[in-house]
Design an enzyme around this catalytic site. Structure first.
Site, PDB file in Angstrom:
ATOM      1  N   GLU A 197      19.902  20.238  46.818  1.00  0.00           N
ATOM      2  CA  GLU A 197      21.210  20.437  47.802  1.00  0.00           C
ATOM      3  C   GLU A 197      22.512  19.289  47.528  1.00  0.00           C
ATOM      4  O   GLU A 197      22.005  18.487  46.538  1.00  0.00           O
ATOM      5  CB  GLU A 197      20.849  19.976  49.178  1.00  0.00           C
ATOM      6  N   PRO A 198      23.320  19.366  47.910  1.00  0.00           N
ATOM      7  CA  PRO A 198      24.574  18.674  47.570  1.00  0.00           C
ATOM      8  C   PRO A 198      24.075  16.795  47.560  1.00  0.00           C
ATOM      9  O   PRO A 198      24.607  16.077  47.068  1.00  0.00           O
ATOM     10  CB  PRO A 198      25.739  18.903  48.422  1.00  0.00           C
ATOM     11  N   GLY A 199      23.519  16.656  48.748  1.00  0.00           N
ATOM     12  CA  GLY A 199      22.819  15.367  48.976  1.00  0.00           C
ATOM     13  C   GLY A 199      21.426  15.110  48.330  1.00  0.00           C
ATOM     14  O   GLY A 199      20.875  13.907  48.743  1.00  0.00           O
ATOM     15  N   GLY A 259      18.654  15.604  45.250  1.00  0.00           N
ATOM     16  CA  GLY A 259      18.224  16.095  44.125  1.00  0.00           C
ATOM     17  C   GLY A 259      16.776  15.690  43.693  1.00  0.00           C
ATOM     18  O   GLY A 259      15.822  16.154  44.022  1.00  0.00           O
ATOM     19  N   SER A 260      16.900  14.479  43.022  1.00  0.00           N
ATOM     20  CA  SER A 260      15.737  13.750  42.676  1.00  0.00           C
ATOM     21  C   SER A 260      14.815  13.407  43.701  1.00  0.00           C
ATOM     22  O   SER A 260      13.628  13.828  43.757  1.00  0.00           O
ATOM     23  CB  SER A 260      15.869  12.531  41.930  1.00  0.00           C
ATOM     24  N   GLU A 263      13.639  20.532  37.129  1.00  0.00           N
ATOM     25  CA  GLU A 263      12.330  20.186  37.442  1.00  0.00           C
ATOM     26  C   GLU A 263      11.583  18.863  37.267  1.00  0.00           C
ATOM     27  O   GLU A 263      10.571  18.624  37.098  1.00  0.00           O
ATOM     28  CB  GLU A 263      11.356  21.334  36.672  1.00  0.00           C
ATOM     29  N   THR A 288      14.070  14.885  36.514  1.00  0.00           N
ATOM     30  CA  THR A 288      14.648  14.339  35.039  1.00  0.00           C
ATOM     31  C   THR A 288      13.646  13.494  34.583  1.00  0.00           C
ATOM     32  O   THR A 288      12.507  13.315  34.819  1.00  0.00           O
ATOM     33  CB  THR A 288      15.876  13.391  35.601  1.00  0.00           C
TER      34      THR A 288
HETATM   35  C1  LIG Z   1      21.190  24.362  35.049  1.00  0.00           C
HETATM   36  C2  LIG Z   1      20.394  23.793  36.340  1.00  0.00           C
HETATM   37  C3  LIG Z   1      19.451  24.631  36.747  1.00  0.00           C
HETATM   38  C4  LIG Z   1      18.713  23.963  37.924  1.00  0.00           C
HETATM   39  N1  LIG Z   1      17.915  25.002  38.542  1.00  0.00           N
HETATM   40  C5  LIG Z   1      17.194  24.293  39.775  1.00  0.00           C
HETATM   41  C6  LIG Z   1      16.639  25.283  40.323  1.00  0.00           C
HETATM   42  O1  LIG Z   1      16.370  26.409  40.054  1.00  0.00           O
HETATM   43  N2  LIG Z   1      16.275  24.816  41.586  1.00  0.00           N
HETATM   44  C7  LIG Z   1      16.571  23.806  42.283  1.00  0.00           C
HETATM   45  O2  LIG Z   1      16.189  23.414  43.284  1.00  0.00           O
HETATM   46  N3  LIG Z   1      17.255  22.742  41.464  1.00  0.00           N
HETATM   47  C8  LIG Z   1      17.701  23.309  40.262  1.00  0.00           C
HETATM   48  N4  LIG Z   1      18.288  22.431  39.424  1.00  0.00           N
HETATM   49  C9  LIG Z   1      18.776  20.943  39.989  1.00  0.00           C
HETATM   50  C10 LIG Z   1      17.716  19.882  39.475  1.00  0.00           C
HETATM   51  O3  LIG Z   1      16.466  20.234  39.693  1.00  0.00           O
HETATM   52  C11 LIG Z   1      18.494  18.594  39.601  1.00  0.00           C
HETATM   53  O4  LIG Z   1      19.718  18.589  39.029  1.00  0.00           O
HETATM   54  C12 LIG Z   1      17.689  17.405  39.316  1.00  0.00           C
HETATM   55  O5  LIG Z   1      16.543  17.426  39.911  1.00  0.00           O
HETATM   56  C13 LIG Z   1      18.416  16.148  39.226  1.00  0.00           C
HETATM   57  O6  LIG Z   1      18.813  15.981  40.814  1.00  0.00           O
HETATM   58  P1  LIG Z   1      20.472  15.445  40.758  1.00  0.00           P
HETATM   59  O7  LIG Z   1      21.205  16.447  39.914  1.00  0.00           O
HETATM   60  O8  LIG Z   1      20.704  15.687  42.221  1.00  0.00           O
HETATM   61  O9  LIG Z   1      20.453  14.236  40.343  1.00  0.00           O
HETATM   62  P2  LIG Z   1      20.193  12.710  40.943  1.00  0.00           P
HETATM   63  O10 LIG Z   1      18.960  12.912  41.863  1.00  0.00           O
HETATM   64  O11 LIG Z   1      21.572  12.408  41.846  1.00  0.00           O
HETATM   65  O12 LIG Z   1      20.076  11.863  39.921  1.00  0.00           O
HETATM   66  C14 LIG Z   1      21.123  11.207  39.207  1.00  0.00           C
HETATM   67  C15 LIG Z   1      20.563  10.385  38.026  1.00  0.00           C
HETATM   68  O13 LIG Z   1      19.933   9.238  38.740  1.00  0.00           O
HETATM   69  C16 LIG Z   1      18.608   9.243  38.230  1.00  0.00           C
HETATM   70  N5  LIG Z   1      17.531   8.752  39.151  1.00  0.00           N
HETATM   71  C17 LIG Z   1      17.501   9.599  40.330  1.00  0.00           C
HETATM   72  N6  LIG Z   1      16.420   8.970  41.121  1.00  0.00           N
HETATM   73  C18 LIG Z   1      16.018   7.894  40.321  1.00  0.00           C
HETATM   74  C19 LIG Z   1      14.889   6.910  40.497  1.00  0.00           C
HETATM   75  N7  LIG Z   1      14.339   6.830  41.599  1.00  0.00           N
HETATM   76  N8  LIG Z   1      14.630   6.046  39.503  1.00  0.00           N
HETATM   77  C20 LIG Z   1      15.123   6.127  38.419  1.00  0.00           C
HETATM   78  N9  LIG Z   1      16.274   6.901  38.251  1.00  0.00           N
HETATM   79  C21 LIG Z   1      16.585   7.971  39.007  1.00  0.00           C
HETATM   80  C22 LIG Z   1      18.213  10.436  37.361  1.00  0.00           C
HETATM   81  O14 LIG Z   1      17.249  10.529  36.631  1.00  0.00           O
HETATM   82  C23 LIG Z   1      19.756  11.182  37.164  1.00  0.00           C
HETATM   83  O15 LIG Z   1      19.795  10.646  35.759  1.00  0.00           O
HETATM   84  C24 LIG Z   1      19.011  22.983  38.317  1.00  0.00           C
HETATM   85  C25 LIG Z   1      19.960  21.917  37.716  1.00  0.00           C
HETATM   86  C26 LIG Z   1      20.718  22.410  36.537  1.00  0.00           C
HETATM   87  C27 LIG Z   1      21.810  21.744  35.982  1.00  0.00           C
END
Ligand SMILES: Cc1cc2nc3c(=O)[nH]c(=O)nc-3n(C[C@H](O)[C@H](O)[C@H](O)COP(=O)(O)OP(=O)(O)OC[C@H]3O[C@@H](n4cnc5c(N)ncnc54)[C@H](O)[C@@H]3O)c2cc1C
Length: 393
Positions: free
Chosen positions: A136-138, A140-141, A370, A372
């Protein structure tokens, strides 16, 4: 005990995936990189072949990405769906990972259904192509931070929220949507729901232009008071601390090794092409040969980690740590190898005359979705140190 010889019964699966990579995927890879958001219609024929082979019980399917080979190895060592999928994906990914990611009925939601769906759900949704919407926008990880809600109203779940970056979000015919039953209750309240495409209240908002894997559609989805039957929840509706969240998370123990396998296949494609270009140009220089050897060793290390994680899944051994370890290693190696190969062969490796520049762009996603690189390492560290996600975050 892992036997590193490729099981005889899996060889036809591998051969079929290799043929598909070479004759179907590779020839159209550039076309759909350029025609972003255009559905690769050539894949329909491939999907029909896969379905036909599976229905007829004929030996290997073209991709075998979700179907198991019924091939038991020596006592105590079984080769099933995970090993079949890993070995097939090594090959298919040499063709094009964007196209592999958009093979009909091979979505992440299909893996979730296979991992935790009931027999009734599998009957109803088994023939569909299913995406998975967590991000979601808010959130990810930290998927426990999702804000999409689901509430029970009579015999229906009512889902509201926004999901971004959903792979196959437009093309799939259903989506597994993660939502919370109670935002105050943390991860235990997070559940997954099967939402058929076309359900009133569900909308594809837009498609995103991307760095790589442009053959794969990535969509933003909106859910406004979207109603699905009560039976469409994946897993139990009870809010049990830790347990329910871990249920759907199990999907990733099966799919992260496949992302690792895509990384290995992609890296091998780049290495092979670099070798071929350098050989054409004359004797390979010493520094180039040394670099190629170093990169090959890295890919082999990643391949062995993928095989271990897949083998553990097939043999009922908990493999979360190994699944994350192989994905972290393989994705990082694929990033390094594809970039290095695009430079090793000279400027042509950076130009559109070669797929090397595309592969360098494509590979980045393997280290993002899946989970990072950093998140995989966290999972590994937790496993090694015996810490929970609350203790090490
Ligand atoms: C082409 C593409 C396809 C995708 N397909 C899907 C899909 O089918 N379904 C779905 O649900 N999502 C999907 N995603 C989303 C993807 O799973 C997320 O982008 C990913 O999980 C990371 O979340 P975020 O982008 O919000 O980054 P953030 O969570 O904001 O992370 C940003 C950075 O901070 C780091 N970070 C975050 N938390 C920590 C921590 N605790 N310790 C150390 N470092 C940290 C991350 O590693 C990253 O480098 C897709 C994304 C892309 C680009």
């Amino acid at each position: 005990v892992i036997n590193l010889e490729v099981p005889r019964k899996l060889k036809p699966f591998i051969e079929r995936a290799r043929m598909v990579a070479e004759h179907v995927l590779r020839p159209i890879a550039r076309k759909y990189d350029t025609l972003e958001h255009t559905y690769p219609k050539e894949l329909d024929l491939l999907a029909a072949m896969i379905d036909g082979a599976n229905r007829g019980g004929a030996a290997p399917s073209a991709s075998s990405l979700t179907k198991a080979a019924k091939d038991d190895g020596p006592a105590g060592s079984r080769n099933g769906a995970s090993m079949t999928a890993a070995l097939s994906t090594f090959e298919a990914a040499r063709g094009d990972i964007g196209l592999v990611l958009t093979l009909p009925r091979q979505g992440l939601g299909n893996a979730a259904l296979a991992a935790v769906g009931t027999p009734e759900q599998k009957k109803e949704f088994g023939d569909r192509w299913i995406a998975m919407a967590i991000t979601e926008p808010g959130a990810g990880s930290d998927s426990a931070a999702i804000r999409t809600t689901a509430r029970l109203d009579g015999d229906e779940w009512v889902i509201s929220g926004e999901k971004i970056f959903v792979t196959c979000g437009e093309r799939a015919s259903a989506v597994v949507v993660w939502a919370t039953l109670d935002p105050a209750a943390g991860r235990a309240a997070i559940k997954a729901f099967l939402v058929p495409k076309g359900t009133p209240g569900m909308k594809v908002v837009r498609l995103d232009h991307k760095l790589g894997i442009r053959a794969s559609d990535t969509a933003t989805l909106a859910f406004e008071e979207c109603r699905v039957p009560k039976a469409n929840i994946l897993g139990s509706p009870a809010i049990e601390t830790q347990k329910s969240f871990a249920g759907v998370m199990k999907t990733f123990d099966n799919t992260r090794p496949l992302v690792g396998a895509m990384a290995v296949g992609l890296a091998n494609a780049a290495l092979e092409r670099a070798h071929a270009i350098l050989r054409e140009a004359g004797p390979i220089g010493e520094h180039q040969a040394l670099e190629l050897e170093r990169l090959e060793a890295e890919v082999e290390a990643a391949r062995l980690l993928v095989l271990k994680a897949a083998w553990m899944a097939d043999n009922g051994k908990p493999n979360s740590l190994e699944a994350s370890m192989c994905k972290a290693k393989a994705a990082r190696v694929a990033n390094e190898v594809t970039l290095a190969c695009s430079a090793l062969v000279g400027p042509r490796g950076y130009a559109e005359v070669e797929l090397l520049e595309k592969w360098a762009r494509d590979s980045k996603i393997l280290d993002i979705f899946e989970g990072t690189q950093q998140i995989q390492l966290l999972v590994v560290a937790r496993g090694l140190l015996g810490k929970t996600s609350a203790e090490l975050r």
